[in-house]
Enzyme design. Structure first.
Site, PDB file in Angstrom:
ATOM      1  N   MET A  75      24.622  18.947  42.759  1.00 25.81           N
ATOM      2  CA  MET A  75      23.318  19.045  43.178  1.00 25.81           C
ATOM      3  C   MET A  75      22.935  18.191  44.283  1.00 25.81           C
ATOM      4  SD  MET A  75      20.377  19.884  41.684  1.00 25.81           S
ATOM      5  CE  MET A  75      19.153  19.673  42.795  1.00 25.81           C
TER       6      MET A  75
ATOM      7  N   HIS B 132      28.390  23.927  50.388  1.00 32.56           N
ATOM      8  CA  HIS B 132      26.984  24.419  49.692  1.00 32.56           C
ATOM      9  C   HIS B 132      25.855  23.384  49.576  1.00 32.56           C
ATOM     10  CE1 HIS B 132      24.749  27.228  46.669  1.00 32.56           C
ATOM     11  NE2 HIS B 132      24.433  26.031  46.259  1.00 32.56           N
ATOM     12  N   GLU B 133      26.474  22.174  48.949  1.00 29.86           N
ATOM     13  CA  GLU B 133      25.220  21.152  48.678  1.00 29.86           C
ATOM     14  C   GLU B 133      24.704  20.521  50.102  1.00 29.86           C
ATOM     15  OE1 GLU B 133      24.139  21.428  45.747  1.00 29.86           O
ATOM     16  OE2 GLU B 133      25.842  22.397  44.874  1.00 29.86           O
TER      17      GLU B 133
ATOM     18  N   ASN C  65      20.379  16.817  45.747  1.00 29.06           N
ATOM     19  CA  ASN C  65      19.438  15.647  45.989  1.00 29.06           C
ATOM     20  C   ASN C  65      19.579  15.300  47.267  1.00 29.06           C
ATOM     21  OD1 ASN C  65      19.149  15.707  43.028  1.00 29.06           O
ATOM     22  ND2 ASN C  65      21.220  14.639  43.153  1.00 29.06           N
TER      23      ASN C  65
HETATM   24  N1  TRP Z   1      21.027  23.069  42.850  1.00 28.96           N
HETATM   25  C1  TRP Z   1      22.441  23.263  42.213  1.00 28.96           C
HETATM   26  C2  TRP Z   1      23.329  23.960  43.284  1.00 28.96           C
HETATM   27  O1  TRP Z   1      23.245  23.709  44.272  1.00 28.96           O
HETATM   28  C3  TRP Z   1      22.373  23.827  40.678  1.00 28.96           C
HETATM   29  C4  TRP Z   1      22.177  22.753  39.664  1.00 28.96           C
HETATM   30  C5  TRP Z   1      23.213  21.618  39.416  1.00 28.96           C
HETATM   31  C6  TRP Z   1      21.574  22.864  38.419  1.00 28.96           C
HETATM   32  N2  TRP Z   1      22.968  21.005  38.234  1.00 28.96           N
HETATM   33  C7  TRP Z   1      21.819  21.620  37.535  1.00 28.96           C
HETATM   34  C8  TRP Z   1      20.786  23.921  37.864  1.00 28.96           C
HETATM   35  C9  TRP Z   1      21.159  21.598  36.355  1.00 28.96           C
HETATM   36  C10 TRP Z   1      20.249  23.555  36.611  1.00 28.96           C
HETATM   37  C11 TRP Z   1      20.480  22.762  35.915  1.00 28.96           C
HETATM   38  O2  TRP Z   1      23.661  24.818  42.807  1.00 28.96           O
HETATM   39 ZN    ZN Z   2      22.845  25.418  45.280  1.00 34.28          ZN
END
Ligand code: TRP
Ligand code: ZN
Length: 979
Positions: free
Chosen positions: A358, A392-393, A360
């Site tokens: 994720m 990616h992140e 963040n």
């Molecule tokens: N945005 C995250 C990605 O880079 C996706 C993601 C991570 C996500 N944890 C999650 C989406 C939990 C839904 C629920 O791809």
């Molecule tokens: Zn993503």
């Protein structure tokens, strides 16, 4: 008395775990205006029981409908009738609600500044928020609706004054202020939450003793009351207070402003993020962690501290992640001119995480399997995945964070674009053709089936019940293909101009897919007629090409016709704008220079700059369209859809010998591979028909020769060879059949593999011999290529189930110094049941029982097995001490792995389906997001024969009738039954 609306999820029949368990076993308390309103437990239970039974009966009545009636609309009507029908005067059932893109409305209020204060405790956590709120239109006062879920409200103040209970309304999903002050005001809310009991891994939860958060898409509402939508962007400060010895490290977004000691063994920190952000990018981590520290100097001279946080014992395994991060930072500067914008970048690895990672702001949180790697414990595929996902992140910092989505329907705006960026990054770091082959295989094996099934949706969906269900291969991978098409049409420089304009226009904003489209178009003054259909039409377009050569006129014609299949809710489709990259080969296998093209009544010159052109991008826009090349003096062999220039199914009139010719000569490596795959798919489909008619299976000798010549061609890249000699997956073949027959496809695939192995035994053996290495593990293309080819050859050989080969594989297993080769050797041996298999599996477990990530590989290998009757073994593994249903990685390995076996998941006696059905119901009470991913394995049940259909349907209906089903599973299961 205030109306209390129970949530759909609230009908969960009191699960033992999760917040509902907690709420149901204690009086439900809501403190309003200082006075506590207490609903007696008894009332709560009785009301809830009534609702549960009504919903259960409604849902099962749905499954009794005839297929014609049971369409999506019917489901929708039923959902609505449940939603609007009052069930009791005091409590109303809130059934799953479908949310539509067309209903998007701008928020009535914006948030300017948000100050959060967390007091982390062992039983409960207090969250205080102070928000500066202002209306969208000055002077207009409308209700302010805040989202909130599984929260206990402690206090609420407006402009410093505690609210009286008539000033707001609280239900299980919202906190509504009916008439807030006009103009700017401050809102202060205190909530109490229970992260220790949060098994959904959404919101604030604990993983291995540490606190962490996951807010995307709609998890922030499980932390505090908020307008939980991405178009609310605010500046945050976060103060965290916790026990110092239990939680020595306290992290959040942005810069560390202040820290200090507190009484009672506690300490605190204050973080401030100077960038406006939507709440889904908020993050908090607290626990016993240590960091690998490094730095990166940006091209404008900013020194960025890089920290990767893990439990102390895992720190040695973060070398590759740090390498990947620095490579990604450099690449984004070089290729897109994008620099990092803060002085600190943190990555935290956690073992319990629903997805991969994720983004963040400045505090990326990762599933630990995408951070931790050592040569002994991680495979080449793991190393490559880490590189790609760290990239990616990181890339999200611009495509996602600096420019974010207006609403969740726009998800592909950030995900499709960022997947495209990570694919390009991995290509540049490794081999471009091999990466392209991997990505296209993934699209074909996972996205095509989705696009042809009940969950088919456009890259920008029109509606959803639960957003989590739309983090799909369509939004991600097909979305990346859509971005790639802009680049194919505009060229690298044109694409870069579009990206620059996109950031220039929208930095700091929450925007839609149209805005990205407009930036690409405007920066290039391009005519993108109909291109936007890629965002709104679901289904994989089918394109047919027929060719004809006119020797007298020296012209060569390609006639295209296209068809987009109907998908749920979209029966009629428009023709799409399809870029088709084409080259023509002469009889020596060389590219013919392309000079001019006759199209739409006009003769267009191809080579404007006078340079010879070998590939031209045709813009196919109509249902039927012809392109005629001139100055073609001999009948060419066409290489169509080079580099896989559009996400379509292509059907051409190429003969087997044309395909073999392309396989040997095409200058486009992707199409070289593709020619072999087209041939293999044809052969496999024919053999499947033979198998079904009990005819003997015979493999074309020319195909064997083709494989042999590649295997022995020293000029070819070894990883390319490994891909080229690998047969299309069983799923890909089933996808092409009228009625999918997993037994026949499996039998044919095994037959071809064995036949190739026995015909080419000598070649495969020498491939294994000549690709050994005693050098230490290096993550680079040459070494990975060598291992890939060696392991592919070994897997072929092991299909022979020959004692000599088993001892060879055992030798490879024992002498391996890295996980890539050790695991491949074990997998080779494990193809065949028997003592050798049992022994090697036992040995591997005893070697690695203390490394949970390696143990997951061991689970997956057994789960995925095609050995008949494997469901019993998988059931036993559920009780293995290393298995835990609360950990998503373990579920994905064991349950997800099992669903990947055509033989055992699709066992005709229904044993595989029954197994999954039971698991889904159990899992849904722990973690709806993960349960929903698992239930998706049923979604294509109508593709199989009547016996299998009946068995799968029975399980879907059983799931639908289960008490307290989550919205996540409800959406997938109901849509699977409806389509
Ligand atoms: N945005 C995250 C990605 O880079 C996706 C993601 C991570 C996500 N944890 C999650 C989406 C939990 C839904 C629920 O791809
Ligand atoms: Zn993503």
């Amino acid at each position: 008395m205030a109306r209390l609306v129970f949530s759909y999820k609230g009908c969960s029949g009191f699960p033992k775990t999760g917040l509902w368990g907690l709420i149901s076993s204690a009086p439900l308390k809501a403190t309003r205006g200082g006075s506590a309103l207490t609903y007696p437990t008894k009332n709560f239970i009785s009301t809830q029981r009534i609702i549960t039974s009504k919903v259960a009966c409604r849902r099962s009545s749905l499954s009794l409908l005839s297929p014609a009636v049971r369409d999506k609309q019917a489901i929708r009507r039923l959902i609505c009738s449940v939603a609007t029908q009052p069930i009791s005067t005091e409590a109303k059932m809130e059934a799953p609600k479908e949310i539509f893109l067309k209903d998007y409305k701008m928020p009535e209020y914006y948030f300017d500044k948000v100050d959060l204060n967390f007091s982390l405790g062992e039983e409960k956590t207090f969250v205080s928020s102070k928000i500066v709120v202002y209306p969208r239109i000055e002077g207009v006062s409308s209700p302010l609706v805040l989202d909130g879920h599984d929260l206990k409200l402690v206090t609420i103040k407006v402009n410093g004054e505690e609210l009286k209970k008539e000033d707001y309304n609280l239900d299980s999903r919202h906190l509504t202020l009916s008439s807030p002050p006009s103009g700017t005001f401050t809102l202060e809310i205190v909530t109490e939450i229970y992260p220790q009991k949060n098994t959904s891994l959404e919101g604030l939860y604990k993983s291995s003793g540490n606190f962490c958060t996951q807010c995307e898409a709609e998890g922030f509402r499980k932390i505090t009351f908020y307008q939980d939508r991405p178009d609310i962007m605010a500046k945050y400060s976060v103060r965290i207070e916790a026990d110092k010895s239990l939680y020595p490290v306290l992290l959040s977004n942005g810069n560390l402003i202040e820290q200090g000691e507190l009484e009672g063994g506690k300490h605190y920190v204050l973080w401030e993020d100077p960038f406006k952000k939507p709440c889904y990018l908020f993050a908090l981590v607290a626990g016993q962690l240590e960091s690998r520290d490094d730095k990166f100097v940006t091209r404008s001279g900013r020194e960025v501290a890089l920290r990767i946080w893990t439990p102390a014992q895992d720190l040695p395994k973060t070398v590759h992640a740090m390498y990947s991060l620095k490579a990604a930072m450099k690449w984004d500067e070089d290729v897109f001119g994008l620099e990092y914008d803060l002085d600190l970048f943190n990555i935290v690895a956690v073992p319990d995480f629903n997805m991969g990672a994720m983004e963040n702001k400045s505090l990326n949180i990762f599933n630990s399997k995408l951070v931790l790697a050592s040569p002994e414990t991680a495979s080449d595929a793991d190393y490559a995945a880490i590189l790609g996902v760290i990239g990616h992140e990181y890339f999200h910092n611009w495509t996602g964070n600096r420019v974010t989505c207006r609403d969740w329907f726009q998800l592909s705006l950030k995900e499709g674009l960022t997947v495209f960026r990570d694919q390009e990054f991995s290509s540049d770091m490794g081999s471009r053709p091999v990466k392209r082959i991997d990505d296209v295989s993934r699209l074909r094996n996972y996205q095509f089936p989705q696009d042809a099934g009940p969950m088919a949706h456009p890259v920008r969906p029109h509606s959803y019940i639960k957003m989590d269900n739309f983090y799909t291969v369509t939004v991600y991978e097909k979305g990346a293909e859509v971005v790639r098409m802009y680049k194919t049409l505009l060229g690298s420089q044109g694409f870069r101009k579009g990206m620059d304009l996109y950031f220039k226009r929208h930095d700091g904003q929450a925007v839609t897919c149209e805005e990205f489209f407009a930036a690409m178009r405007d920066a290039n003054e391009a005519n993108f007629h109909n291109f936007l259909l890629w965002y709104s039409q679901a289904g994989t377009p089918s394109v047919k090409v027929t060719s004809s050569f006119n020797a007298e006129a020296k012209t060569y014609s390609l006639k295209f016709s296209q068809e987009v299949p109907p998908t749920p809710g979209q029966q009629v489709k428009e023709p799409m704008f399809i870029p088709v990259a084409v080259g023509l080969l002469d009889s020596n296998g060389n590219d013919i220079p392309l000079t001019s093209l006759y199209h739409d009544g006009m003769l267009e010159s191809i080579s404007a700059s006078g340079q010879p052109v070998h590939t031209v991008v045709l813009q196919v826009k109509k249902k039927e369209e012809e392109f005629v090349f001139s100055n073609i003096s001999e009948r060419p062999i066409p290489s169509i859809l080079r580099g896989y220039s559009a996400p379509i199914r292509l059907e051409s009139d190429l003969t087997d010998s044309d395909l073999l010719f392309l396989l040997a000569h095409d200058s486009d490596e992707f199409n070289r591979w593709e020619a072999g795959q087209v041939l293999a798919r044809k052969i496999m489909l024919n053999l499947v028909a033979d198998f079904q008619q009990s005819k003997p299976l015979i493999l074309d000798a020319k195909f064997v020769d083709g494989i042999k010549s590649m295997l022995c061609d020293p000029s070819l890249d070894k990883e390319f060879i490994a891909k080229a000699i690998t047969l299309p997956g069983a799923g890909e073949i089933m996808d092409m059949m009228e009625v999918a027959d997993p037994d026949a496809v499996h039998a044919v695939r095994s037959f071809i593999r064995k036949h190739l192995a026995s015909e080419l035994k000598a070649e495969f053996l020498s491939t294994v011999e000549s690709n050994r290495s005693t050098e230490p593990y290096v993550f680079n293309h040459n070494n990975m290529s060598r291992r890939a080819l060696k392991n592919t050859a070994l897997a072929y050989l092991a299909s022979l189930d020959d004692p000599e080969i088993t001892s060879l594989a055992l030798h490879e297993y024992k002498s391996a110094t890295n996980m890539t080769e050790q695991f491949a050797a074990m997998a080779a041996i494990a193809q065949n049941p028997g003592k050798a298999r049992d022994d090697v599996l036992a040995d591997f477990y005893s070697k690695w029982e203390n490394d949970y990530l390696v143990v997951n590989k061991w689970f997956a290998l057994q789960a995925f097995s095609d050995i008949p009757g494997n469901v019993e073994n998988v059931k036993k593994l559920l009780n293995h001490p290393a298995f835990d249903m609360h950990n998503p990685n373990k579920v994905y390995s064991l349950i997800g792995g099992f669903c990947g076996s055509p033989v055992n998941f699709h066992a005709k006696d229904g044993s595989g389906y029954r197994f999954l059905g039971e698991i889904v119901v159990q899992l849904d009470k722990i973690n709806p997001q993960v349960a929903s991913r698992m239930v998706s394995a049923f979604s294509r049940w109508r593709r199989y024969d009547a016996t299998r259909q009946a068995a799968a349907k029975e399980q879907l209906e059983m799931i639908m009738a289960a008490n307290g089903l989550s919205e996540n599973v409800f959406e997938i299961a109901s849509k699977s039954l409806a389509a």
